[in-house]
Design an enzyme around this catalytic site. Structure first.
Site, PDB file in Angstrom:
ATOM      1  N   PHE A  36      -0.342  10.247  -7.243  1.00  0.00           N
ATOM      2  CA  PHE A  36      -0.371   8.811  -6.986  1.00  0.00           C
ATOM      3  C   PHE A  36      -1.208   8.055  -8.003  1.00  0.00           C
ATOM      4  O   PHE A  36      -1.263   6.860  -7.973  1.00  0.00           O
ATOM      5  CB  PHE A  36      -0.917   8.543  -5.573  1.00  0.00           C
ATOM      6  CG  PHE A  36      -0.212   9.367  -4.522  1.00  0.00           C
ATOM      7  CD1 PHE A  36       1.168   9.427  -4.496  1.00  0.00           C
ATOM      8  CD2 PHE A  36      -0.935  10.063  -3.585  1.00  0.00           C
ATOM      9  CE1 PHE A  36       1.817  10.188  -3.544  1.00  0.00           C
ATOM     10  CE2 PHE A  36      -0.288  10.820  -2.631  1.00  0.00           C
ATOM     11  CZ  PHE A  36       1.074  10.890  -2.610  1.00  0.00           C
TER      12      PHE A  36
ATOM     13  N   TRP B 109       2.224   1.691  -3.442  1.00  0.00           N
ATOM     14  CA  TRP B 109       1.200   2.197  -4.357  1.00  0.00           C
ATOM     15  C   TRP B 109       1.207   3.727  -4.370  1.00  0.00           C
ATOM     16  O   TRP B 109       0.957   4.349  -5.406  1.00  0.00           O
ATOM     17  CB  TRP B 109      -0.179   1.691  -3.918  1.00  0.00           C
ATOM     18  CG  TRP B 109      -1.307   2.259  -4.735  1.00  0.00           C
ATOM     19  CD1 TRP B 109      -1.784   1.802  -5.925  1.00  0.00           C
ATOM     20  CD2 TRP B 109      -2.105   3.409  -4.417  1.00  0.00           C
ATOM     21  NE1 TRP B 109      -2.831   2.585  -6.359  1.00  0.00           N
ATOM     22  CE2 TRP B 109      -3.041   3.575  -5.458  1.00  0.00           C
ATOM     23  CE3 TRP B 109      -2.115   4.304  -3.347  1.00  0.00           C
ATOM     24  CZ2 TRP B 109      -3.978   4.605  -5.456  1.00  0.00           C
ATOM     25  CZ3 TRP B 109      -3.056   5.333  -3.348  1.00  0.00           C
ATOM     26  CH2 TRP B 109      -3.966   5.473  -4.391  1.00  0.00           C
ATOM     27  N   HIS B 110       1.507   4.338  -3.226  1.00  0.00           N
ATOM     28  CA  HIS B 110       1.473   5.796  -3.146  1.00  0.00           C
ATOM     29  C   HIS B 110       2.635   6.452  -3.887  1.00  0.00           C
ATOM     30  O   HIS B 110       2.542   7.637  -4.240  1.00  0.00           O
ATOM     31  CB  HIS B 110       1.488   6.251  -1.683  1.00  0.00           C
ATOM     32  CG  HIS B 110       0.162   6.099  -0.999  1.00  0.00           C
ATOM     33  ND1 HIS B 110      -0.244   4.915  -0.428  1.00  0.00           N
ATOM     34  CD2 HIS B 110      -0.840   6.981  -0.789  1.00  0.00           C
ATOM     35  CE1 HIS B 110      -1.448   5.081   0.094  1.00  0.00           C
ATOM     36  NE2 HIS B 110      -1.834   6.320  -0.112  1.00  0.00           N
ATOM     37  N   GLY B 111       3.716   5.749  -4.096  1.00  0.00           N
ATOM     38  CA  GLY B 111       4.830   6.357  -4.799  1.00  0.00           C
ATOM     39  C   GLY B 111       6.005   5.413  -4.932  1.00  0.00           C
ATOM     40  O   GLY B 111       6.180   4.500  -4.126  1.00  0.00           O
TER      41      GLY B 111
ATOM     42  N   GLY C 187       0.825  -1.208   0.000  1.00  0.00           N
ATOM     43  CA  GLY C 187       0.000   0.000   0.000  1.00  0.00           C
ATOM     44  C   GLY C 187       0.856   1.254   0.000  1.00  0.00           C
ATOM     45  O   GLY C 187       0.532   2.245  -0.669  1.00  0.00           O
TER      46      GLY C 187
END
Length: 503
Positions: A503, A325-327, A322
């Protein structure tokens, strides 16, 4: 085209709204096509070349979804098709978002000079949305396969760029309801009010009040500047407030804009800084992403079905992915890993013999739980915001007091950061304390507007309240929205993108 821009507020939105309902009076399908075309135009405004990528993704996933639904071949064939489609989606995401990160992270690839690809806006959101659709089709949970409704499901402009991540069953059936193609005064009034509240959160609070403090402090750390305890905490809390009001503002705007068209979105943000433990925080922060990670990653990994150790492993894996996923950066991995560790500790604490439940805890204990959670989240935000691990480490050292305290006489000094002047000091401390207290005790937008059923969780049933009620709502909402819009529009000269756009 930003929600907080003149061209959106005064041109795109009024034209899209007026034409949608003008066409909807005579032909619902044509109105849906218009909304689809408007959403594609909204996306193409940023970079027209990215539209081809979005359309290709939609065409590929829709074709696979229809084939998964209609094929009479065996489950093995359907499973291979699903796995292949997911691999294609994730491969596309990795190509644009993670290629440089992967190359620099693995020695055999370090010598390769991979081209730096510009990240298409919203690619993480429309990719995850379509993966969820394919999995639901595979599970025989999808029913609507209209190409127009599917196109709107993916591209609908209020959520396309920064979420929420939706299930098909939450929205595709709504596009088939004839009622949404007729304007409703109550929906329009409450939608404009919620949009105005969100706009004010973004433009006034996130961008104007707190962002300068966060940018300046993190800028000093990025230049290898040592910060005393007070300044470090001011910067960390300022960013925590910035991303809170930025994301909360976007979530409100998405709900409000969608409500103008009679479409209700699910709640995606529910006062996470009121949480008294990390488990509750993730039930309140980016709720649709948390749901996606739970349903399509944590549960397939085994969830809590194979004992405690497997459960904790699955939590850690889910949160690390997770974070990624943000960066594409190790600081995002660390941020996700920290939250994974927080969740494991939270579960261990709950399972500890003799631990009282949160409902039975006294006021002092609940306040301590809240403060512990807030501090843990704030320290993790440092890794999320920092541009490198070194920058984050300097901030953390400052927050631990390793670079001094910072006496009151120094709080009025100006700190230079990348050519910007930053007036720190007592005023910043007082403003942040006031904001923290506000988000701790104040009702959120959905609580204020809850009686008007603005979100999917409250249902989209027919409203049988008397006509006078709707006129009163319309008048009140129009006044409130006008005041907030006037204040926010006055700050449009300092337009900045939403943080989650990256994102």
């Amino acid at each position: 085209m930003l929600f907080n821009s003149y061209v959106f507020v005064f041109l795109f939105l009024p034209v899209t709204f007026a034409v949608f309902f003008a066409i909807g009076r005579y032909n619902a399908r044509a109105a849906a096509v218009w909304l689809l075309l408007a959403s594609l135009f909204f996306y193409a405004w940023w970079k027209p070349a990215n539209l081809l990528l979005l359309l290709s993704s939609i065409l590929f996933n829709y074709t696979v979804g229809v084939e998964l639904a209609r094929t009479r071949l065996g489950d093995a064939y359907r499973k291979r098709m699903l796995v292949t489609a997911i691999a294609v989606n994730l491969g596309l995401l990795a190509c644009f978002k993670y290629s440089a990160f992967i190359a620099t992270g693995f020695a055999p690839l370090a010598a390769l000079e991979l081209p730096e690809l510009a990240l298409p806006l919203g690619i993480s959101f429309f990719t995850f949305t379509q993966i969820a659709f394919l999995v639901d089709v595979y599970r025989h949970q999808a029913r609507d396969y209209s190409p127009v409704h599917y196109g709107l499901f993916v591209t609908y402009f209020p959520h396309l760029i920064a979420g929420p991540i939706l299930h098909h069953r939450e929205r595709m059936p709504q596009f088939a309801r004839p009622a949404i193609y007729r304007p409703h005064a109550a929906d329009i009034a409450s939608g404009l009010t919620i949009f105005a509240i969100g706009l004010c959160k973004k433009v006034i609070v996130a961008d104007w009040i707190v962002a300068p403090h966060a940018n300046a402090v993190f800028g000093v750390a990025a230049q290898d500047g040592a910060l005393p305890l007070v300044d470090a905490w001011v910067g960390a809390i300022a960013f925590g407030m910035q991303i809170y009001f930025d994301f909360s503002g976007y979530s409100d705007m998405a709900i409000g804009l969608s409500l103008l068209f009679g479409i209700r979105l699910p709640v995606n943000f529910n006062s996470p800084y009121k949480a008294e433990n990390i488990i509750d925080f993730w039930r309140r922060w980016h709720m649709t992403l948390s749901r996606f990670l739970r349903d399509y990653l944590y549960f397939p990994l085994g969830g809590n079905r194979h004992g405690r150790l497997a459960r904790y492993r699955n939590l850690l894996v889910t949160m690390v992915l997770g974070g990624l996923w943000h960066g594409a950066g190790w600081h995002f991995v660390i941020w996700g890993g920290l939250h994974g560790i927080y969740l494991v500790v939270n579960h261990l604490h709950r399972e500890w013999p003799g631990t009282s439940s949160a409902k039975r805890a006294g006021r002092a204990r609940r306040l301590l739980n809240w403060l512990t959670t807030f501090v843990a989240v704030t320290m993790a935000w440092v890794f999320f915001r920092a541009d490198s691990f070194g920058t984050a480490l300097l901030l953390i050292q400052g927050m631990l007091g390793l670079h001094g305290f910072g006496w009151p006489a120094q709080w009025w000094s100006t700190v230079g950061a990348r050519g910007e002047s930053y007036q720190g000091g007592l005023a910043a401390v007082c403003a942040l304390v006031a904001l923290v207290a506000f988000v701790r005790v104040a009702p959120n937008t959905q609580q204020i507007m809850g009686r008007f059923n603005p979100v999917l969780a409250d249902g989209a049933a027919a409203d049988d309240r008397p006509r006078w009620y709707h006129w009163r709502l319309t008048a009140f909402s129009a006044l409130a929205a006008a005041m907030l819009l006037a204040v926010s529009i006055a700050r449009f000269n300092d337009v900045t993108p939403f943080l989650y756009f990256q994102f």
